[in-house]
Motif scaffolding. Sequence first.
Motif, PDB file in Angstrom:
ATOM      1  N   GLN A  63       0.828  -1.205   0.000  1.00 20.06           N
ATOM      2  CA  GLN A  63       0.000   0.000   0.000  1.00 20.06           C
ATOM      3  C   GLN A  63       0.867   1.261   0.000  1.00 20.06           C
ATOM      4  OE1 GLN A  63      -2.726   0.247   3.269  1.00 20.06           O
ATOM      5  NE2 GLN A  63      -3.630   2.165   2.570  1.00 20.06           N
ATOM      6  N   GLU A  64       1.931   1.267   0.774  1.00 19.14           N
ATOM      7  CA  GLU A  64       2.833   2.413   0.823  1.00 19.14           C
ATOM      8  C   GLU A  64       3.540   2.609  -0.525  1.00 19.14           C
ATOM      9  OE1 GLU A  64       6.910   3.280   3.123  1.00 19.14           O
ATOM     10  OE2 GLU A  64       5.196   2.885   4.456  1.00 19.14           O
ATOM     11  N   ALA A  65       3.932   1.526  -1.154  1.00 19.07           N
ATOM     12  CA  ALA A  65       4.596   1.621  -2.455  1.00 19.07           C
ATOM     13  C   ALA A  65       3.651   2.182  -3.513  1.00 19.07           C
ATOM     14  CB  ALA A  65       5.108   0.247  -2.881  1.00 19.07           C
ATOM     15  N   VAL A  66       2.417   1.711  -3.520  1.00 19.52           N
ATOM     16  CA  VAL A  66       1.428   2.220  -4.475  1.00 19.52           C
ATOM     17  C   VAL A  66       1.135   3.687  -4.200  1.00 19.52           C
ATOM     18  CG1 VAL A  66      -0.976   1.987  -5.254  1.00 19.52           C
ATOM     19  CG2 VAL A  66       0.428  -0.041  -4.907  1.00 19.52           C
ATOM     20  N   GLN A  67       1.113   4.075  -2.939  1.00 17.27           N
ATOM     21  CA  GLN A  67       0.881   5.473  -2.582  1.00 17.27           C
ATOM     22  C   GLN A  67       2.006   6.365  -3.118  1.00 17.27           C
ATOM     23  OE1 GLN A  67       0.473   6.173   1.614  1.00 17.27           O
ATOM     24  NE2 GLN A  67       0.206   8.373   1.366  1.00 17.27           N
ATOM     25  N   LYS A  68       3.249   5.909  -3.018  1.00 17.90           N
ATOM     26  CA  LYS A  68       4.379   6.687  -3.538  1.00 17.90           C
ATOM     27  C   LYS A  68       4.288   6.834  -5.055  1.00 17.90           C
ATOM     28  CE  LYS A  68       7.699   5.809   0.110  1.00 17.90           C
ATOM     29  NZ  LYS A  68       8.992   5.253   0.481  1.00 17.90           N
ATOM     30  N   ILE A  69       3.861   5.779  -5.726  1.00 19.39           N
ATOM     31  CA  ILE A  69       3.706   5.837  -7.183  1.00 19.39           C
ATOM     32  C   ILE A  69       2.616   6.831  -7.560  1.00 19.39           C
ATOM     33  CG2 ILE A  69       3.026   4.502  -9.222  1.00 19.39           C
ATOM     34  CD1 ILE A  69       4.312   2.044  -7.783  1.00 19.39           C
ATOM     35  N   GLU A  70       1.509   6.816  -6.848  1.00 22.89           N
ATOM     36  CA  GLU A  70       0.416   7.755  -7.111  1.00 22.89           C
ATOM     37  C   GLU A  70       0.830   9.191  -6.831  1.00 22.89           C
ATOM     38  OE1 GLU A  70      -2.713   7.403  -8.422  1.00 22.89           O
ATOM     39  OE2 GLU A  70      -2.027   5.397  -8.944  1.00 22.89           O
ATOM     40  N   GLU A  71       1.573   9.402  -5.744  1.00 25.34           N
ATOM     41  CA  GLU A  71       2.064  10.747  -5.429  1.00 25.34           C
ATOM     42  C   GLU A  71       2.968  11.262  -6.536  1.00 25.34           C
ATOM     43  OE1 GLU A  71       3.971  10.877  -1.619  1.00 25.34           O
ATOM     44  OE2 GLU A  71       2.143  10.324  -0.553  1.00 25.34           O
ATOM     45  N   ALA A  72       3.823  10.389  -7.059  1.00 28.10           N
ATOM     46  CA  ALA A  72       4.722  10.783  -8.141  1.00 28.10           C
ATOM     47  C   ALA A  72       3.924  11.156  -9.385  1.00 28.10           C
ATOM     48  CB  ALA A  72       5.698   9.651  -8.449  1.00 28.10           C
ATOM     49  N   GLU A  73       2.917  10.377  -9.695  1.00 26.16           N
ATOM     50  CA  GLU A  73       2.092  10.658 -10.870  1.00 26.16           C
ATOM     51  C   GLU A  73       1.344  11.979 -10.716  1.00 26.16           C
ATOM     52  OE1 GLU A  73      -1.584   8.719 -13.444  1.00 26.16           O
ATOM     53  OE2 GLU A  73      -0.838   7.674 -11.678  1.00 26.16           O
ATOM     54  N   LEU A  74       0.762  12.197  -9.553  1.00 30.08           N
ATOM     55  CA  LEU A  74       0.008  13.429  -9.326  1.00 30.08           C
ATOM     56  C   LEU A  74       0.913  14.661  -9.307  1.00 30.08           C
ATOM     57  CD1 LEU A  74      -2.585  12.273  -6.646  1.00 30.08           C
ATOM     58  CD2 LEU A  74      -3.006  12.842  -9.047  1.00 30.08           C
ATOM     59  N   SER A  75       2.102  14.539  -8.729  1.00 24.84           N
ATOM     60  CA  SER A  75       3.004  15.692  -8.701  1.00 24.84           C
ATOM     61  C   SER A  75       3.483  16.044 -10.103  1.00 24.84           C
ATOM     62  CB  SER A  75       4.195  15.438  -7.773  1.00 24.84           C
ATOM     63  OG  SER A  75       5.046  14.441  -8.295  1.00 24.84           O
ATOM     64  N   LEU A  76       3.701  15.040 -10.946  1.00 23.18           N
ATOM     65  CA  LEU A  76       4.102  15.306 -12.323  1.00 23.18           C
ATOM     66  C   LEU A  76       2.968  15.961 -13.105  1.00 23.18           C
ATOM     67  CD1 LEU A  76       6.303  15.103 -14.442  1.00 23.18           C
ATOM     68  CD2 LEU A  76       5.437  12.843 -15.024  1.00 23.18           C
ATOM     69  N   LYS A  77       1.745  15.467 -12.910  1.00 21.56           N
ATOM     70  CA  LYS A  77       0.590  16.069 -13.581  1.00 21.56           C
ATOM     71  C   LYS A  77       0.410  17.529 -13.154  1.00 21.56           C
ATOM     72  CE  LYS A  77      -2.227  11.991 -14.507  1.00 21.56           C
ATOM     73  NZ  LYS A  77      -3.495  11.309 -14.228  1.00 21.56           N
ATOM     74  N   LEU A  78       0.570  17.794 -11.868  1.00 28.99           N
ATOM     75  CA  LEU A  78       0.451  19.162 -11.376  1.00 28.99           C
ATOM     76  C   LEU A  78       1.528  20.060 -11.978  1.00 28.99           C
ATOM     77  CD1 LEU A  78      -0.802  21.291  -9.489  1.00 28.99           C
ATOM     78  CD2 LEU A  78       0.794  20.504  -7.731  1.00 28.99           C
ATOM     79  N   ALA A  79       2.759  19.556 -12.027  1.00 26.03           N
ATOM     80  CA  ALA A  79       3.849  20.345 -12.601  1.00 26.03           C
ATOM     81  C   ALA A  79       3.589  20.640 -14.074  1.00 26.03           C
ATOM     82  CB  ALA A  79       5.175  19.604 -12.433  1.00 26.03           C
ATOM     83  N   LEU A  80       3.063  19.675 -14.812  1.00 21.31           N
ATOM     84  CA  LEU A  80       2.758  19.894 -16.221  1.00 21.31           C
ATOM     85  C   LEU A  80       1.637  20.912 -16.397  1.00 21.31           C
ATOM     86  CD1 LEU A  80       3.042  16.276 -17.649  1.00 21.31           C
ATOM     87  CD2 LEU A  80       4.563  18.205 -18.081  1.00 21.31           C
ATOM     88  N   GLU A  81       0.636  20.863 -15.541  1.00 15.77           N
ATOM     89  CA  GLU A  81      -0.456  21.835 -15.629  1.00 15.77           C
ATOM     90  C   GLU A  81       0.019  23.246 -15.306  1.00 15.77           C
ATOM     91  OE1 GLU A  81      -3.629  21.748 -16.728  1.00 15.77           O
ATOM     92  OE2 GLU A  81      -3.140  19.733 -17.417  1.00 15.77           O
ATOM     93  N   VAL A  82       0.880  23.370 -14.308  1.00 13.61           N
ATOM     94  CA  VAL A  82       1.431  24.685 -13.961  1.00 13.61           C
ATOM     95  C   VAL A  82       2.251  25.217 -15.128  1.00 13.61           C
ATOM     96  CG1 VAL A  82       3.055  25.880 -12.439  1.00 13.61           C
ATOM     97  CG2 VAL A  82       1.380  24.324 -11.472  1.00 13.61           C
TER      98      VAL A  82
END
Length: 98
Positions: A63-82
Motif C-alpha cells: 500500500q505504501e509503495a502504491v501510494q508513492k507511485i500515485e504521489e509521483a504521478e500526481l506531482s508530475l501532472k500538477l507540474a505539467l499543468e502549472v
Amino acid sequence: MNISSITDSLGSIAKNNVNPVNKADDKTFDNMLKDAISEVNDSQVQGYKAMEGIATGNVKNLQEAVQKIEEAELSLKLALEVKNKALNAYKEVMRMQA
C-alpha cells in the motif's frame, strides 16, 4: 507653523518602523521554481524505486509503495499543468503587446 519640523518627525517615524528583511527567508521566484522542480524530481525517484520494489518483490508494504507511485504521478501532472498555464499566460501577454 513650522512645516519642516512635521516632515522631520514623519521621516524619523518612517525610519523607526522599517523592518529589516531577513535574507535567509527571502526567496526569489527562481529559487522557488528550482525547489518545486527538485521536489517533483524527488517524488519521481521515490515512485520509480517503489515500482522497482514491487517488480522485484522487495516491498514490505504494498500500500505504501502504491501510494508513492500515485504521489509521483500526481506531482508530475500538477507540474505539467502549472507549466501549461504559465506558457498560456506568457503567450497571452505577448499577444497583448503586439
